[in-house]
Scaffold this motif. Structure first.
Motif, short mmCIF file in Angstrom:
data_model
loop_
_atom_site.label_atom_id
_atom_site.label_comp_id
_atom_site.label_asym_id
_atom_site.label_seq_id
_atom_site.Cartn_x
_atom_site.Cartn_y
_atom_site.Cartn_z
N GLU A 1 58.70 31.67 65.59
CA GLU A 1 59.88 30.99 66.14
C GLU A 1 60.57 31.84 67.20
N GLN A 2 60.58 33.14 67.01
CA GLN A 2 61.16 34.02 68.02
C GLN A 2 60.32 33.99 69.29
N ALA A 3 58.99 33.99 69.12
CA ALA A 3 58.09 33.93 70.28
C ALA A 3 58.28 32.62 71.04
N ARG A 4 58.46 31.52 70.30
CA ARG A 4 58.68 30.22 70.94
C ARG A 4 60.00 30.23 71.71
N PHE A 5 61.03 30.77 71.08
CA PHE A 5 62.35 30.87 71.72
C PHE A 5 62.24 31.69 73.01
N ASN A 6 61.54 32.83 72.93
CA ASN A 6 61.39 33.69 74.11
C ASN A 6 60.62 32.98 75.22
N MET A 7 59.58 32.22 74.85
CA MET A 7 58.81 31.46 75.84
C MET A 7 59.73 30.50 76.60
N ILE A 8 60.55 29.79 75.85
CA ILE A 8 61.44 28.79 76.46
C ILE A 8 62.50 29.47 77.33
N GLU A 9 63.11 30.51 76.81
CA GLU A 9 64.25 31.13 77.50
C GLU A 9 63.84 32.09 78.63
N GLN A 10 62.70 32.75 78.49
CA GLN A 10 62.32 33.79 79.45
C GLN A 10 61.28 33.32 80.48
N GLN A 11 60.48 32.31 80.12
CA GLN A 11 59.48 31.82 81.06
C GLN A 11 59.86 30.47 81.65
N ILE A 12 60.24 29.55 80.78
CA ILE A 12 60.33 28.15 81.17
C ILE A 12 61.67 27.82 81.81
N ARG A 13 62.76 28.19 81.18
CA ARG A 13 64.08 27.90 81.77
C ARG A 13 64.25 28.56 83.15
N PRO A 14 63.82 29.83 83.35
CA PRO A 14 63.95 30.43 84.67
C PRO A 14 63.10 29.75 85.75
N TRP A 15 62.18 28.90 85.34
CA TRP A 15 61.33 28.18 86.30
C TRP A 15 61.91 26.82 86.61
N ASP A 16 63.23 26.74 86.52
CA ASP A 16 63.98 25.52 86.86
C ASP A 16 63.67 24.35 85.94
N VAL A 17 63.25 24.65 84.72
CA VAL A 17 63.13 23.59 83.72
C VAL A 17 64.43 23.59 82.92
N LEU A 18 65.32 22.66 83.30
CA LEU A 18 66.68 22.63 82.75
C LEU A 18 66.97 21.34 82.00
N ASP A 19 66.01 20.42 82.00
CA ASP A 19 66.17 19.15 81.28
C ASP A 19 66.20 19.44 79.78
N GLN A 20 67.32 19.15 79.14
CA GLN A 20 67.49 19.51 77.74
C GLN A 20 66.51 18.76 76.83
N GLY A 21 66.15 17.53 77.23
CA GLY A 21 65.17 16.78 76.46
C GLY A 21 63.82 17.47 76.44
N VAL A 22 63.41 18.00 77.59
CA VAL A 22 62.14 18.73 77.69
C VAL A 22 62.21 20.03 76.89
N LEU A 23 63.29 20.78 77.04
CA LEU A 23 63.42 22.05 76.34
C LEU A 23 63.42 21.84 74.82
N SER A 24 64.09 20.80 74.36
CA SER A 24 64.12 20.50 72.93
C SER A 24 62.73 20.13 72.42
#
Length: 217
Positions: A4-27
């Motif tokens: 779960e920590q690895a998944r959180f880090n993937m989302i916050e450190q790789q995906i969100r900084p790549w302009d993926v800000l749609d909360q539906g997609v992130l969830s």
């Protein structure tokens, strides 16, 4: 590994900084277990910013590329989606959570079976995996609201664009190494299409799409 920590880090450190800000997609990325779609030998790569090898020389796209394409397609609950290049079934699972129905085409029979099993175990029931040459699309079942090419192609064949509804979107990674561009095509009328370049990247080829002829003098 703390999954779960690895998944959180993937989302916050790789995906969100790549302009993926749609909360539906992130969830959704937090809910659909990417590690369940990764071959056992490569579980350690499930959340890493890289492509993951699959049987038959195929690959899963990097997580941030998958997420960005999903965001840009803006899939709605009433829409029908065609995916070309099922791979492990992960992208089809994400699309299945967003759409009414997904048909995904995979040329490799062994990979199609793997994807089918992965989707079944994940409880995704609105995705149909077909063993077929994806370069043709599925004209007999179109038109579709959304088409996704889960890999790169030299160019998008007009025959695939023709399988979009008016207002429909197609996303593909187009071009030759070292320059490929993720591009979103929208059918604006019966005869017209608009396109916008989303980002530069490099991705493995989808099979079945002919390379342009190279002339030598």
């Amino acid at each position: 590994m703390n999954t779960e920590q690895a998944r959180f880090n993937m989302i916050e450190q790789q995906i969100r900084p790549w302009d993926v800000l749609d909360q539906g997609v992130l969830s959704l990325l937090a809910v659909v277990k990417r590690e369940d779609f990764v071959p056992a030998a490569y579980k350690a790569l499930a959340f890493v910013d890289t492509e993951v090898p699959l049987p038959g020389g195929r690959f899963m796209l990097a997580p941030k590329v998958e997420a960005r394409l999903l965001q840009e397609l803006k899939v709605h609950k009433h829409e029908r989606v065609l995916e070309i290049g099922t791979g492990s079934g992960y992208m089809a699972a994400l699309l299945g959570h967003k759409a009414q129905q997904v048909v995904t085409l995979e040329e490799d029979p062994a990979l199609a079976d793997i994807a089918q099993g992965n989707l079944r175990r994940a409880g995704v029931i609105n995705v149909s995996v077909r063993r077929a040459d994806g370069s043709r699309g599925l004209p007999e079942e179109g038109p579709f609201d959304v088409i996704l090419l889960s890999g790169s192609v030299p160019e998008v064949p007009p025959s695939l664009l023709a399988q979009l509804k008016v207002g429909g979107r197609l996303a593909a990674i187009v071009g030759q190494q070292p320059v490929m561009r993720a591009t979103l095509f929208t059918r604006t009328s019966e005869h017209d299409f608009a396109s916008v370049i989303l980002f530069d990247t490099v991705a493995p080829r989808l099979s079945g799409f002919p390379e342009p002829t190279r002339f030598s003098f």
